[in-house]
Design a protein around this motif. Structure first.
Motif, PDB file in Angstrom:
ATOM      1  N   PRO A   1      -3.253 -25.704   0.774  1.00  0.00           N
ATOM      2  CA  PRO A   1      -4.147 -24.587   1.131  1.00  0.00           C
ATOM      3  C   PRO A   1      -3.759 -23.903   2.450  1.00  0.00           C
ATOM      4  CG  PRO A   1      -5.414 -26.482   0.375  1.00  0.00           C
ATOM      5  CD  PRO A   1      -3.989 -26.951   0.532  1.00  0.00           C
ATOM      6  N   LYS A   2      -3.047 -24.613   3.319  1.00  0.00           N
ATOM      7  CA  LYS A   2      -2.652 -24.025   4.600  1.00  0.00           C
ATOM      8  C   LYS A   2      -1.618 -22.910   4.426  1.00  0.00           C
ATOM      9  CE  LYS A   2      -3.585 -28.168   7.365  1.00  0.00           C
ATOM     10  NZ  LYS A   2      -3.008 -29.177   8.292  1.00  0.00           N
ATOM     11  N   LEU A   3      -0.986 -22.873   3.256  1.00  0.00           N
ATOM     12  CA  LEU A   3       0.016 -21.847   2.994  1.00  0.00           C
ATOM     13  C   LEU A   3      -0.575 -20.611   2.316  1.00  0.00           C
ATOM     14  CD1 LEU A   3       2.996 -24.076   1.772  1.00  0.00           C
ATOM     15  CD2 LEU A   3       2.552 -23.185   4.072  1.00  0.00           C
ATOM     16  N   VAL A   4      -1.902 -20.594   2.193  1.00  0.00           N
ATOM     17  CA  VAL A   4      -2.597 -19.457   1.583  1.00  0.00           C
ATOM     18  C   VAL A   4      -3.088 -18.527   2.687  1.00  0.00           C
ATOM     19  CG1 VAL A   4      -4.505 -18.733   0.101  1.00  0.00           C
ATOM     20  CG2 VAL A   4      -3.315 -20.892  -0.355  1.00  0.00           C
ATOM     21  N   ARG A   5      -2.834 -17.245   2.555  1.00  0.00           N
ATOM     22  CA  ARG A   5      -3.284 -16.263   3.536  1.00  0.00           C
ATOM     23  C   ARG A   5      -4.379 -15.387   2.952  1.00  0.00           C
ATOM     24  NH1 ARG A   5       2.230 -14.273   6.709  1.00  0.00           N
ATOM     25  NH2 ARG A   5       3.132 -16.364   6.986  1.00  0.00           N
ATOM     26  N   LYS A   6      -5.124 -14.763   3.844  1.00  0.00           N
ATOM     27  CA  LYS A   6      -6.215 -13.885   3.421  1.00  0.00           C
ATOM     28  C   LYS A   6      -6.071 -12.518   4.073  1.00  0.00           C
ATOM     29  CE  LYS A   6      -9.906 -17.245   2.537  1.00  0.00           C
ATOM     30  NZ  LYS A   6     -11.311 -17.623   2.871  1.00  0.00           N
ATOM     31  N   MET A   7      -6.527 -11.516   3.336  1.00  0.00           N
ATOM     32  CA  MET A   7      -6.574 -10.166   3.892  1.00  0.00           C
ATOM     33  C   MET A   7      -7.925  -9.550   3.550  1.00  0.00           C
ATOM     34  SD  MET A   7      -3.844  -7.044   3.499  1.00  0.00           S
ATOM     35  CE  MET A   7      -3.990  -5.578   4.526  1.00  0.00           C
ATOM     36  N   ARG A   8      -8.621  -9.072   4.547  1.00  0.00           N
ATOM     37  CA  ARG A   8      -9.930  -8.456   4.331  1.00  0.00           C
ATOM     38  C   ARG A   8      -9.758  -7.029   3.804  1.00  0.00           C
ATOM     39  NH1 ARG A   8     -15.315  -9.131   5.711  1.00  0.00           N
ATOM     40  NH2 ARG A   8     -14.731 -11.279   5.172  1.00  0.00           N
ATOM     41  N   VAL A   9     -10.501  -6.740   2.740  1.00  0.00           N
ATOM     42  CA  VAL A   9     -10.503  -5.399   2.152  1.00  0.00           C
ATOM     43  C   VAL A   9     -11.901  -4.832   2.348  1.00  0.00           C
ATOM     44  CG1 VAL A   9     -10.142  -4.027   0.076  1.00  0.00           C
ATOM     45  CG2 VAL A   9      -8.775  -6.095   0.451  1.00  0.00           C
ATOM     46  N   ASP A  10     -12.014  -3.838   3.201  1.00  0.00           N
ATOM     47  CA  ASP A  10     -13.324  -3.292   3.537  1.00  0.00           C
ATOM     48  C   ASP A  10     -13.953  -2.545   2.366  1.00  0.00           C
ATOM     49  OD1 ASP A  10     -13.031  -4.267   6.112  1.00  0.00           O
ATOM     50  OD2 ASP A  10     -12.062  -2.435   6.812  1.00  0.00           O
ATOM     51  N   LYS A  11     -13.126  -1.752   1.692  1.00  0.00           N
ATOM     52  CA  LYS A  11     -13.662  -0.944   0.599  1.00  0.00           C
ATOM     53  C   LYS A  11     -12.509  -0.519  -0.307  1.00  0.00           C
ATOM     54  CE  LYS A  11     -13.324   3.389   3.191  1.00  0.00           C
ATOM     55  NZ  LYS A  11     -14.063   4.585   3.668  1.00  0.00           N
ATOM     56  N   ARG A  12     -12.856  -0.021  -1.474  1.00  0.00           N
ATOM     57  CA  ARG A  12     -11.864   0.526  -2.391  1.00  0.00           C
ATOM     58  C   ARG A  12     -11.372   1.864  -1.852  1.00  0.00           C
ATOM     59  NH1 ARG A  12     -11.495   1.229  -8.840  1.00  0.00           N
ATOM     60  NH2 ARG A  12     -10.402   3.228  -8.906  1.00  0.00           N
ATOM     61  N   ILE A  13     -10.051   2.029  -1.865  1.00  0.00           N
ATOM     62  CA  ILE A  13      -9.457   3.294  -1.441  1.00  0.00           C
ATOM     63  C   ILE A  13      -8.897   3.967  -2.684  1.00  0.00           C
ATOM     64  CG2 ILE A  13      -7.758   4.410   0.057  1.00  0.00           C
ATOM     65  CD1 ILE A  13      -7.887   1.975   1.874  1.00  0.00           C
ATOM     66  N   ASN A  14      -9.619   4.925  -3.210  1.00  0.00           N
ATOM     67  CA  ASN A  14      -9.248   5.559  -4.472  1.00  0.00           C
ATOM     68  C   ASN A  14      -7.865   6.207  -4.417  1.00  0.00           C
ATOM     69  OD1 ASN A  14     -11.574   4.897  -5.938  1.00  0.00           O
ATOM     70  ND2 ASN A  14     -12.706   6.601  -5.015  1.00  0.00           N
ATOM     71  N   GLU A  15      -7.511   6.748  -3.279  1.00  0.00           N
ATOM     72  CA  GLU A  15      -6.202   7.390  -3.145  1.00  0.00           C
ATOM     73  C   GLU A  15      -5.075   6.409  -3.474  1.00  0.00           C
ATOM     74  OE1 GLU A  15      -3.422   9.535   0.283  1.00  0.00           O
ATOM     75  OE2 GLU A  15      -5.474   8.901   0.735  1.00  0.00           O
ATOM     76  N   ILE A  16      -5.212   5.182  -2.993  1.00  0.00           N
ATOM     77  CA  ILE A  16      -4.187   4.166  -3.248  1.00  0.00           C
ATOM     78  C   ILE A  16      -4.216   3.725  -4.702  1.00  0.00           C
ATOM     79  CG2 ILE A  16      -3.461   1.810  -2.712  1.00  0.00           C
ATOM     80  CD1 ILE A  16      -4.377   2.269   0.149  1.00  0.00           C
ATOM     81  N   VAL A  17      -5.404   3.428  -5.202  1.00  0.00           N
ATOM     82  CA  VAL A  17      -5.541   2.950  -6.582  1.00  0.00           C
ATOM     83  C   VAL A  17      -5.029   3.997  -7.566  1.00  0.00           C
ATOM     84  CG1 VAL A  17      -7.158   2.185  -8.354  1.00  0.00           C
ATOM     85  CG2 VAL A  17      -7.478   1.458  -5.977  1.00  0.00           C
ATOM     86  N   ASN A  18      -5.381   5.257  -7.349  1.00  0.00           N
ATOM     87  CA  ASN A  18      -4.924   6.320  -8.246  1.00  0.00           C
ATOM     88  C   ASN A  18      -3.404   6.484  -8.190  1.00  0.00           C
ATOM     89  OD1 ASN A  18      -7.582   6.811  -8.974  1.00  0.00           O
ATOM     90  ND2 ASN A  18      -7.858   8.496  -7.511  1.00  0.00           N
ATOM     91  N   ARG A  19      -2.854   6.380  -6.984  1.00  0.00           N
ATOM     92  CA  ARG A  19      -1.396   6.493  -6.848  1.00  0.00           C
ATOM     93  C   ARG A  19      -0.683   5.390  -7.626  1.00  0.00           C
ATOM     94  NH1 ARG A  19       1.319   3.723  -3.180  1.00  0.00           N
ATOM     95  NH2 ARG A  19      -0.380   3.670  -1.649  1.00  0.00           N
ATOM     96  N   LEU A  20      -1.186   4.184  -7.524  1.00  0.00           N
ATOM     97  CA  LEU A  20      -0.572   3.065  -8.241  1.00  0.00           C
ATOM     98  C   LEU A  20      -0.748   3.204  -9.750  1.00  0.00           C
ATOM     99  CD1 LEU A  20      -1.651   0.121  -5.902  1.00  0.00           C
ATOM    100  CD2 LEU A  20       0.667   1.015  -6.210  1.00  0.00           C
TER     101      LEU A  20
END
Length: 209
Positions: free
Chosen positions: A113-132
Motif C-alpha cells: 500500500p505504501k507504493l500507492v499514490r493519491k491525487m485529489r480531484v476537486d471537480k469534473r473539468i468538462n473541457e478535459i473530459v470532452n477533449r479525451l
C-alpha cells in the motif's frame, strides 16, 4: 471491448485505456505490463484506467498534466464519483496490483500500500473530459495475452543481445590485457641490462697460430 484515449498535453502524446466492464478489467489485471500505471477512484466504483509508460520510467516520470487527464477520465467513468466533488484517485504501477482467487471479478488490492499514490480531484473539468472523449477509439476483443507475450519475447531478445554484447566486450578486454602483458614481457627481454653477449670462438688471447 477496450476504449483507448489520446492525451495530447505532452509531446509525443500518450495513450490511456480502460475496459468496457469488470470482465475486461479482469483481463487487463491479468495481462498488464510492468510499464502500466493503474488508476481508480478511491473507495468508489469506477473504471480501471491505465497509462502505459516507456520502459524504464516510473510514477515520478508522469507529467502532471497527464495525471490530471487520467484522473479526470477515471472520475468521469465512475457513476458515483462523477457526481461528487473533492474525490481522491489512487494510482500505482500494475506490478503492485494484488489479485487472489477469493476476490470478485475486477476486484484488486495491493502488494504494498505504501507504493500507492493519491491525487485529489476537486471537480469534473468538462473541457478535459470532452477533449479525451473526442480521441476515443473502441477495440473489440483485443488479445491482451498475445500482446503481453510479444512484449516479453522482445524483452528476452533485448536481454540476450545485451548479454552477447557484454560477453564480447569482456572477450575483447581479455585480449587487450593479454596483448599488453605480452608486449611488456617482450620489452623487458630487450632491455640492455637483460641482454648478454657470448664469445663464440672461445679465444682469450690476441695471439694467432
Amino acid at each position: 471491448m477496450v476504449f483507448y484515449f489520446t492525451s495530447n498535453v505532452v509531446s509525443p502524446p500518450v495513450k490511456l485505456f480502460m475496459g468496457l466492464d469488470k470482465y475486461e478489467n479482469e483481463h487487463l489485471i491479468k495481462w498488464g505490463w510492468p510499464e502500466d500505471v493503474w488508476f481508480h477512484v478511491d473507495g468508489l466504483s469506477s473504471a480501471h484506467v491505465y497509462l502505459r509508460l516507456n520502459k524504464g520510467e516510473n510514477l515520478d516520470d508522469i507529467h502532471h498534466d497527464v495525471l490530471v487527464d487520467a484522473c479526470q477520465l477515471v472520475k468521469a467513468n465512475s457513476i458515483q464519483g462523477n457526481k461528487m466533488n473533492d474525490i481522491d484517485v489512487v494510482y500505482t504501477m500494475w506490478e503492485n496490483l494484488r489479485k487472489t482467487n477469493s476476490m470478485e471479478v475486477g476486484q484488486v488490492s495491493f502488494h504494498n500500500p505504501k507504493l500507492v499514490r493519491k491525487m485529489r480531484v476537486d471537480k469534473r473539468i468538462n473541457e478535459i473530459v470532452n477533449r479525451l472523449n473526442k480521441t476515443k477509439i473502441e477495440v473489440t476483443n483485443p488479445d491482451f495475452q498475445q500482446e503481453r507475450e510479444q512484449r516479453d519475447a522482445l524483452e528476452r531478445q533485448d536481454k540476450k543481445k545485451i548479454i552477447r554484447e557484454q560477453k564480447e566486450k569482456e572477450k575483447e578486454e581479455r585480449k587487450r590485457l593479454q596483448e599488453q602483458s605480452e608486449l611488456r614481457s617482450y620489452s623487458s627481454l630487450h632491455k640492455p641490462e637483460n641482454m648478454t653477449s657470448t664469445n663464440y670462438d672461445n679465444n682469450d688471447s690476441d695471439d694467432f697460430m
